[in-house]
Structures are given as structure tokens and as C-alpha cells.
Design an enzyme around this catalytic site. Sequence first.
Site, PDB file in Angstrom:
ATOM      1  N   TYR A 111      -1.126  -3.377  13.406  1.00 25.19           N
ATOM      2  CA  TYR A 111      -1.962  -2.421  12.428  1.00 25.19           C
ATOM      3  C   TYR A 111      -3.124  -1.903  13.361  1.00 25.19           C
ATOM      4  O   TYR A 111      -3.643  -2.595  14.308  1.00 25.19           O
ATOM      5  CB  TYR A 111      -2.805  -3.728  11.464  1.00 25.19           C
ATOM      6  CG  TYR A 111      -3.501  -2.856  10.445  1.00 25.19           C
ATOM      7  CD1 TYR A 111      -3.114  -2.099   9.617  1.00 25.19           C
ATOM      8  CD2 TYR A 111      -5.065  -3.352  10.386  1.00 25.19           C
ATOM      9  CE1 TYR A 111      -3.744  -1.641   8.702  1.00 25.19           C
ATOM     10  CE2 TYR A 111      -5.719  -2.687   9.411  1.00 25.19           C
ATOM     11  CZ  TYR A 111      -4.959  -1.878   8.405  1.00 25.19           C
ATOM     12  OH  TYR A 111      -5.750  -1.417   7.589  1.00 25.19           O
ATOM     13  N   ASP A 124      -2.894  -3.464   3.169  1.00 29.49           N
ATOM     14  CA  ASP A 124      -3.583  -3.814   4.233  1.00 29.49           C
ATOM     15  C   ASP A 124      -4.630  -4.615   4.380  1.00 29.49           C
ATOM     16  O   ASP A 124      -5.383  -4.517   3.487  1.00 29.49           O
ATOM     17  CB  ASP A 124      -3.998  -2.333   4.926  1.00 29.49           C
ATOM     18  CG  ASP A 124      -2.762  -1.392   5.279  1.00 29.49           C
ATOM     19  OD1 ASP A 124      -1.618  -1.822   5.333  1.00 29.49           O
ATOM     20  OD2 ASP A 124      -3.139  -0.081   5.608  1.00 29.49           O
ATOM     21  N   GLU A 168       0.879  -1.198   0.086  1.00 33.31           N
ATOM     22  CA  GLU A 168       0.008  -0.049  -0.065  1.00 33.31           C
ATOM     23  C   GLU A 168       0.843   1.216  -0.106  1.00 33.31           C
ATOM     24  O   GLU A 168       0.574   2.183  -0.503  1.00 33.31           O
ATOM     25  CB  GLU A 168      -0.799   0.080   1.083  1.00 33.31           C
ATOM     26  CG  GLU A 168      -2.211   0.899   0.898  1.00 33.31           C
ATOM     27  CD  GLU A 168      -3.196   0.618   2.138  1.00 33.31           C
ATOM     28  OE1 GLU A 168      -3.849   1.454   2.594  1.00 33.31           O
ATOM     29  OE2 GLU A 168      -3.514  -0.709   2.085  1.00 33.31           O
TER      30      GLU A 168
END
Length: 716
Positions: free
Chosen positions: A313, A106, A7
Site C-alpha cells: 500500500y 483501503d 475499492e
Amino acid sequence: MRLIISEKANTAKKIAQFLSEGPVKEGKHRSVPHHTFTWKGEETVSVGLKGHVLNPEYPEEYSNWQKVEPRELIDAEILKSVSEKGVAQAVTSLSKKADRVVIATDFDREGELIGVEALSLVFEANPKLMDHVERARFSALTPGEVGRAFDELMEVSNDLADAGEARQDIDLIWGATLTRWVSRATKRYGSAFLSVGRVQSPTLVLIADRERERRAFVPVPYWELEVELKNGEPFTVRHQTERFEDEARAKRSYENVADTATVVEVEQKSATRRPPTPFNTTAFLTAAANIGISPSRAARIAEDLYTDGYISYPRTDNTVYPRSLDLREVLGYLGQVEGVGQHAQRLLSQEKLSPTRGKKETTDHPPIYPTGYASKKSMRDDRWKIYQLVVRRFLATLSAPAKTLRTTLRFDSGGEPLVTGGTVVTEEGWLGVYPYSRRADEEIPDLSEGDVVEVIGKEILSKETQPPGRYGAGRLINVMEDLGLGTKATRPNIIQNLYDRGYVHDDPLVPTEKGMAVAQALTDFASEIASHEMTAELERSMDEISEGRVSKDSVVDSSRDVLRRVYDHLQSSETEFADIVWEGIRTDETIGKCPESGHDLIIRRNRKSRKRFVGCTGYPDCHVTYPLPQRGEIIPLGTRCDACGSPEIKVLGGKRPWVTCINMDCPKKQEQREADDDEVQKRAAQMADLERHRPRRDRRLPRSRVGRRRRHDRHD
């Protein structure tokens, strides 16, 4: 060649470093970096995107807000345009040389959609790759987690991507249609447009409803009796009747209090405070707001810390650490972190680790936890605060409970019952590493039953009941989650949008009159978008899409049907809607009363320069004007300067809001200017003194350097 698409650029670089079986060769396609290395004996290239490479938008013919009827946007075709051309070209070029591709964006709806968008570019450049796509899902940018993810590659979830795309499309359709309609109805264009959103609007209504409750609140008077006692050091007690609703009864108790007070009871109760549960996104954002970092800023910082490999995350609902998480490994690298290292080492020496567990357990991502060591000097202050918050929360979840002791002293004085109490921490436990939840110890005198102390003062306090409190940003995040408004990823941005559009200011959030009016008009004439029920129902539909139970198109089409009904109702009430909103806008633009004519002072703009100023509505008979700052939102405070009596305003913008009166000749401002001038002169004198005492050889540059400096200045 295997192509890995992640990403962000720094994620791509870390993946290459973690997987490489040898040196990593750095390269660029124009300005987009990529990294070539060998993995499992095969040439591999890792490249990063910049988030979404495709954005939904309407065709060019729908771009004119004033000429295009907003209703046409409901059924207009939605195109996907390339938002990052350089990145798209790099992906296209690399795809032509690849024989397989791994998506490593992600792992959530948005991340899956970003990956699928990139695949559309990949397949266009190299259709043969359609049958050679794999997905790497990881929750932390660490060698172990990334290695595991690439050893356990799986398929891309088109259902998850469809859920993300459905949200994109619905938010565009609703937001564009209603924002344009409201802006047209109120004739507010350009930077002054009034935005409406599927999640933003019901959130604004929540804030406005609370403000209406506060304005409608009728305070009820009550009285408190406080008595000051002395046992060596003075201390304060209160009457056992916490609130006297009758002033006469409070006065009788006041008169009854004697010159001494006798201890009639000493009560002690111990309590245990369990450690907090692991951080999910909502709990993290709430905690960050409590230490002065807004949800939107905290979310951005957490994302940066994740991509830099410091935390896991940050978008997760999970509050239970998975069994696969090696808690001792994490404690190992936290042992050197400033301020908490000793606590981590003590935990590491324990035979058994028993982390707390929250109510929500999911399998997509673990709770937020630290994934790497960082030092204070390596980070900006705000990043260090967030890193420390995550580190300390993790350590707290593994720590022992805290224990407290509550002591209550009851007195009798002239037949009146008096009481005081205090709580102290007897065993720190988790509070020793997580001070954010710690209250100061409340020390009280060491007295025993039967002890007599002197009364040295007493006072009746007149008070009123208070209205319900406004929502702080942290509390609002929790309420939005409870009502199904937005997602863990979007809530911080929704709140920030309310600030950016001038609908709210401060924290706790105070709605402007414009914000109040927009909320009221939407509630009256577009109840579907003002209510959280419709938005929450759409969120449930997104879940069903991601689970493959319904199609994206059916959900988007259903939302279009609801929007048509909303639009028809608005269209039939356009004048009433605009009147409500303009009343709020005019109130926001009214600064106060003119000192000469008594008319309203309002914010105006110069027709030519468009600079704003304060002018009197009595113009042309009254020519009173005041200058205004040209940047930032202006909030009238309804108060007057204690030095000159002019109206005061709050200016939102820059690092922090500031309050000022509008009178440039205010004595207070003159004093500040003189103080500033004195400070400037003082510093100039200090610099001159330093220059006089500096060794002579330091005053002149060598001739060659002087020449270079002059040429450099000419170049500038």
C-alpha cells in the site's frame, strides 16, 4: 451469502482468487463485474467499487455562481449524491441476497469513508445487515496478506470514516465558498475561474514567497581563481580562498602564481554512507520526482502497482519494517527481477538480515516494499521505473553501508595555497543496487608530498551570489509534510492542481504572475487561508476525530466560524483584492512590445469564435496581430527570438512544454518547415522505392478480400 466489498474491480477479483476454495464464477450486474466462490464452506461474492460511490455536493438551487451569494454556501446543507450509479445498483442488488458483509477497502481515512458510504447503500437495501458487518484490513494484495486479513476480521472504524468525511465537507465548504467569491470579485467564470483551497492556497503562498525572495535578492559579486596544472594529464585546482570578495586581492594572487606548483600535503579520509531508510509516501514521492516523475503521476502509478499486486500500500507514514514481514520471502521473488536479481540472491545467502530503520514507526501499514515479481517487458516504461525504484530501495535497506575515500591535495605556487580533491567509492555496498544516490567518482592525480607539477594556465572567474532556489516538486512535498499541509494522499494532487489552474509551471515550480497575484491578495485580505497554521490545526483536528476524542460536527462547525471571519474581511476589501489579481492576469497576458507601434502585445479572443490570438493594444490605429496555439497555457518569457526579434512564449500542454516565438514568418520556423518537408519527401521516396521492389503477388489483394475492404470502408 457473504458479500465482500472492495475499492476497485481488480482488487475484488484478486480477493476472490486468493480466498476461493475452488473455481471462481464470473458474473456481472449490468456492466459491473462480481465474483462468486466458496470460502470457508460458505458462498461468497466479491464486488469492487470505483472509489467513492457518494459525493458531497450542494443542492441544485446553489448551482448558479453569479446569482447565489457565496456566503450562503457556508451554512448550506451538504447532500450526498450517488456518483457511480451502476456500481451503486450492483451493491444494492447483491446486498439483498447477503446475510453478512465484509468491507475490504483501503485501510486509511479515505478508504474507511468509502467503505462506510457503501454500507449506507447496503443497509438501505437490507437493514438486517446492520449487525453483520466486518472489516478486512490489509497492506498488500498478496495471498498471504489477504488471507491473514480475512482470518482476523475486525470492526469498521466510524471514527476514521468521520475524519475522512470531515475533510471532505470542510474542503467543499472552504473551496466552493472562496473560489466562487474570488471568481465573482474578479469576474472570471467558466474555465477561467480562479480556485482557492484550504491546502492549495497556503501551498501557493509558499511558492510565491520564495519567488519574492528571489526577486528581492541583491547579488553580491565575488571572484574565484582557478589554476590548470599538468602531471601527464592536465587537471584543475582552485585557490584555497574559495571566494575573493575583493577583485584586487584576486588579481594579486593571480600574479603571484608561479610556473610550477609543489604538493605540500596529501590528506585522505575514509567515510561510511549508511543505507537509506525504508520508503514512506513522502520519501517515495520525493525519490520519484528526482527521477523525473511528478508526485501526482508517481502516486497514480504506485496505486496501480498496488492493486496489481506488485507493491504494498503506497500511502503510509511508516519507515520501519514490521517483524511480521518475511524479508526472505520478498528476496525470493526478487531474485529473478532484471538488473537486481543477483543482488537479491546475495542478500538471501546472508545468515542475518538487518534492515535500516527510520524515525517514524506506525502500526497501520508497513513501509512501501515490493510484493511480487514483474518483468520489464510486462510493463510500460513509467510503471517499470517506479517498480524498479521500490525494488531497489527495498534491497538497499537490507544492504551493507557504502564506503568512500576522500583525497585532498594541497599545493603551493609562488606562496599562494592551491587545493583540489576527489571522492571515490571504495566499497559499493547499497550504492551497487541503488544508483539514484550515487555521485560519479572524482578522480585526481596520484601525487605525493614534495612532487612538483607544471602550471599551464590560470584564470580569474567573475561570479555573483545566487538567490535561493525554487521548490522542486519533491522538495515541496517534504516542506508540505513539515508544515502539516495536506496528507500523504492529497499532497500530489494539490501540487497538480496548481499546475492545472495555471498558477505555476515547470519543475522547479515557477509561479505565473496570476499565481503570484492570487497569493498576494490572499495574504493581504485572507491571511487565515494563506497561512499554513490554520490548515495544520485542522489536520490535527482530523487526527482527534479519528481517535474518537472530538466529533466530526464540532470540527466542521468550528471551521465554518473561521470561514465567516475570512469572508467578512474579503467582502470589505473586494475592490482592492480584484485589482491585485487583475494586475497579475494582465501581466501574464502581455506578450511583449509591438514592433510597429511600441504598444503592448496582449492575448485577445475573437468575439465569435473565441479563438485566441495576440493583438496590439494600439488597436484600432495599429492592426498588428499574431496567431497563437489554441490549446495549452501560454507563458510569456520576456525574451526575444534570436532569428527575428519577436517575443517568445512557452506553451504548456501535451507531453512536454515547448518554446516558440509568435512570428509565423520567422526564418527559424521556415527552416524547420523546409526540413520537415524534406523529411516527408524522403520518407515518401523510400516507401515508393519499397513498393516498386515488392513482389507483384503482394501488391494486390484477392478479389474477395478487395470486396470486403471496400464494403468495410463504406461502413466506416
